[in-house]
Design a protein around this motif. Sequence first.
Motif, PDB file in Angstrom:
ATOM      1  N   ASP A 418      45.884  48.061  30.973  1.00  0.00           N
ATOM      2  CA  ASP A 418      47.130  48.105  31.735  1.00  0.00           C
ATOM      3  C   ASP A 418      47.047  47.094  32.866  1.00  0.00           C
ATOM      4  OD1 ASP A 418      48.226  50.167  30.183  1.00  0.00           O
ATOM      5  OD2 ASP A 418      47.093  51.679  31.312  1.00  0.00           O
ATOM      6  N   SER A 419      48.130  46.951  33.585  1.00  0.00           N
ATOM      7  CA  SER A 419      48.115  46.036  34.719  1.00  0.00           C
ATOM      8  C   SER A 419      47.144  46.544  35.778  1.00  0.00           C
ATOM      9  CB  SER A 419      49.524  45.907  35.304  1.00  0.00           C
ATOM     10  OG  SER A 419      49.986  47.165  35.750  1.00  0.00           O
ATOM     11  N   GLY A 420      46.500  45.626  36.467  1.00  0.00           N
ATOM     12  CA  GLY A 420      45.544  46.006  37.498  1.00  0.00           C
ATOM     13  C   GLY A 420      44.465  44.964  37.671  1.00  0.00           C
ATOM     14  N   THR A 421      43.441  45.330  38.429  1.00  0.00           N
ATOM     15  CA  THR A 421      42.313  44.445  38.704  1.00  0.00           C
ATOM     16  C   THR A 421      41.083  44.944  37.961  1.00  0.00           C
ATOM     17  OG1 THR A 421      43.214  43.961  40.889  1.00  0.00           O
ATOM     18  CG2 THR A 421      40.904  43.422  40.515  1.00  0.00           C
ATOM     19  N   THR A 441      43.294  36.474  28.781  1.00  0.00           N
ATOM     20  CA  THR A 441      44.298  37.238  28.046  1.00  0.00           C
ATOM     21  C   THR A 441      44.886  36.335  26.970  1.00  0.00           C
ATOM     22  OG1 THR A 441      46.039  36.567  29.589  1.00  0.00           O
ATOM     23  CG2 THR A 441      44.843  38.594  30.106  1.00  0.00           C
ATOM     24  N   ASN A 507      42.798  39.603  37.472  1.00  0.00           N
ATOM     25  CA  ASN A 507      44.008  40.393  37.686  1.00  0.00           C
ATOM     26  C   ASN A 507      44.904  40.293  36.453  1.00  0.00           C
ATOM     27  OD1 ASN A 507      43.469  41.204  40.416  1.00  0.00           O
ATOM     28  ND2 ASN A 507      43.957  39.112  41.041  1.00  0.00           N
ATOM     29  N   VAL A 508      45.323  41.446  35.959  1.00  0.00           N
ATOM     30  CA  VAL A 508      46.224  41.502  34.801  1.00  0.00           C
ATOM     31  C   VAL A 508      47.566  42.025  35.293  1.00  0.00           C
ATOM     32  CG1 VAL A 508      46.615  42.452  32.506  1.00  0.00           C
ATOM     33  CG2 VAL A 508      44.286  41.896  33.253  1.00  0.00           C
ATOM     34  N   GLU A 509      48.627  41.245  35.116  1.00  0.00           N
ATOM     35  CA  GLU A 509      49.929  41.590  35.695  1.00  0.00           C
ATOM     36  C   GLU A 509      50.685  42.628  34.877  1.00  0.00           C
ATOM     37  OE1 GLU A 509      52.101  38.029  36.282  1.00  0.00           O
ATOM     38  OE2 GLU A 509      50.770  37.272  37.853  1.00  0.00           O
ATOM     39  N   LYS A 510      50.476  42.694  33.570  1.00  0.00           N
ATOM     40  CA  LYS A 510      51.191  43.658  32.725  1.00  0.00           C
ATOM     41  C   LYS A 510      50.287  44.086  31.577  1.00  0.00           C
ATOM     42  CE  LYS A 510      53.421  39.973  30.072  1.00  0.00           C
ATOM     43  NZ  LYS A 510      54.698  39.406  29.622  1.00  0.00           N
ATOM     44  N   HIS A 511      50.706  45.126  30.880  1.00  0.00           N
ATOM     45  CA  HIS A 511      49.916  45.634  29.756  1.00  0.00           C
ATOM     46  C   HIS A 511      49.627  44.514  28.771  1.00  0.00           C
ATOM     47  CE1 HIS A 511      48.411  48.634  26.919  1.00  0.00           C
ATOM     48  NE2 HIS A 511      49.013  47.916  25.976  1.00  0.00           N
ATOM     49  N   SER A 512      48.344  44.334  28.451  1.00  0.00           N
ATOM     50  CA  SER A 512      47.967  43.220  27.599  1.00  0.00           C
ATOM     51  C   SER A 512      46.599  43.511  26.993  1.00  0.00           C
ATOM     52  CB  SER A 512      47.936  41.918  28.411  1.00  0.00           C
ATOM     53  OG  SER A 512      47.610  40.813  27.602  1.00  0.00           O
ATOM     54  N   LYS A 543      37.771  48.919  35.485  1.00  0.00           N
ATOM     55  CA  LYS A 543      38.914  48.734  36.374  1.00  0.00           C
ATOM     56  C   LYS A 543      38.506  49.144  37.777  1.00  0.00           C
ATOM     57  CE  LYS A 543      43.862  49.627  36.779  1.00  0.00           C
ATOM     58  NZ  LYS A 543      45.052  50.309  36.199  1.00  0.00           N
TER      59      LYS A 543
END
Length: 551
Positions: A418-421, A441, A507-512, A543
Amino acid sequence: MKKNITINLCGRLFQIDEDAYEMLQHYTDSLRSHFGKQEGGDEIANDIEARIAELFDELKQQGNEAITIDHVKDIITRIGKPEELTDDEVKEEPEWKTEGQRVYEQVRSKMAGRRLYRNPKDKMVAGVMSGLATYTGIDVTFWRLGAVLFTLCYGIGLIAYLVLAIVLPQANTPEEILQMQGKEVTPQNLADAVVDDKQQTVNRSSGLREVFSVFLKIIFGFFVGIAILIGAVFGIAFLGVLLTTIFALVMPATSAVTLPFTLGGMGLTEVWTFHPYLLIGFAISLLAVLFIPVYAIIHLVLSLTGKIKPMSIAQRIVWIVLWMVALFMAIALGSSVSMYHDSYRHERYAEENMWMTDEDREYLDANGWTIEMNDNCHNDYVKYGEYFTGDTGIAYVDVWDPNAEQEFQVRSLSVEVDSGTFRISCNARADGEGVFIYAKTPAERHNPSALAMIPACGNEGGKIWEEAGKKLSVDSISASERQHLKQIFEANDGKGFGWSQVELVVNVEKHSTLCYGVSTCEETTEKPNHAHWFSACDFKLEKVETDSIAN
């Protein structure tokens, strides 16, 4: 000496010279073309021809043995006088109209009734600028100057000119010439148009305008020549790609050794297997890109010979839009095919050029590793014996080359996040700079989201060994932890094996999906590799909160 011919007009025979017959034929054809659209138009045209025959009879009775072109000019000028063909009365303007309204209506009336055609009577290339000048009432010199200026702005003028040359019909008949000039189509005006066309003379331009016209012709000729050359090159290239693609689709199973232009020979087997619609769509769009111009040229040639009718403006616009859609689709689908081709070629290259022991393969498979690049790696990927704890039974990824020319990249399985660090950590070592752990990603095909270089400590010391020595001096640690730290510190006869813990944060901005790995490839790291060997293991993805990273 002029040639005389005999014609039958309304059942009467007349001798007429060739030029006069040509003008008369042109005039009668124009009358029938115009009146044929009206109810009872054929009767009107027949009556006019009967009147012409009567006037020819009068000339014959006066002793004229042959009808000349001057006789025809006089007759078609006498036929259809305005006062005999119209009862329109002059309408007075209402007194209440303001001066602004009158000016506005004068501007509108100037263009009212006019139709936009290409003007063949005053053309340099296709008559587009002359047609616009006639339609708007603005001198053609200004239109041509504007076209040159816009052509110099990234070719916009040339593109617009070519589109208008294709879309706009040419004013060929006297009726179309009158419509272009905004004149009413009457027998009298048709007669004037026929006479003017026959006796039209070339007006001498001023010296400055003549020089400017020559300059414009050179400019337009240059750009048109460049456009034709580019079009021919792209046409040949598209044709070659189309034929190659069709050949490959028709014979997908042919061996690439004997026939290179097959799916296997071009490395498109995987694309055809997993994305066949891309190749089929690409071939269809390429076929449309080539077919539409060929069809338009054939249609133009046949229309000039009179075998078929010319395309209407609506038809031309539709074909241009369809061609542009086909071109954009060909470019988009071709880019997708190329992207998948590169991706599958990369994977296939790694598989075909990689040999390893069953033990190495079992280790890599068990840990979810996929080797993406393995040049100059000597088919040696897993080692034992120098783990940082001194335990000789623990395996780790290890690659070497005596010249530091190995290009190696290993990738983990993709993990949905999911989005997050996220923090990625591992234990690693190297004897030189240029080896990195990375995370990326699907959006980053080449450039990863984050990179962290493995410290170049060689096979002695290392940050893990140094930290173990520091913690051993602390009295508060437990016996089990002390034993573990002592094992690390005493490894390699108390010198350590050069291991360090390496971390990177992404950092992931959206579900990926997220994957990570180790790379010495400059395409990924953007840094040259100077390490003769490196080792890595114990990768972990977790995470984390932003505050914990700051602390």
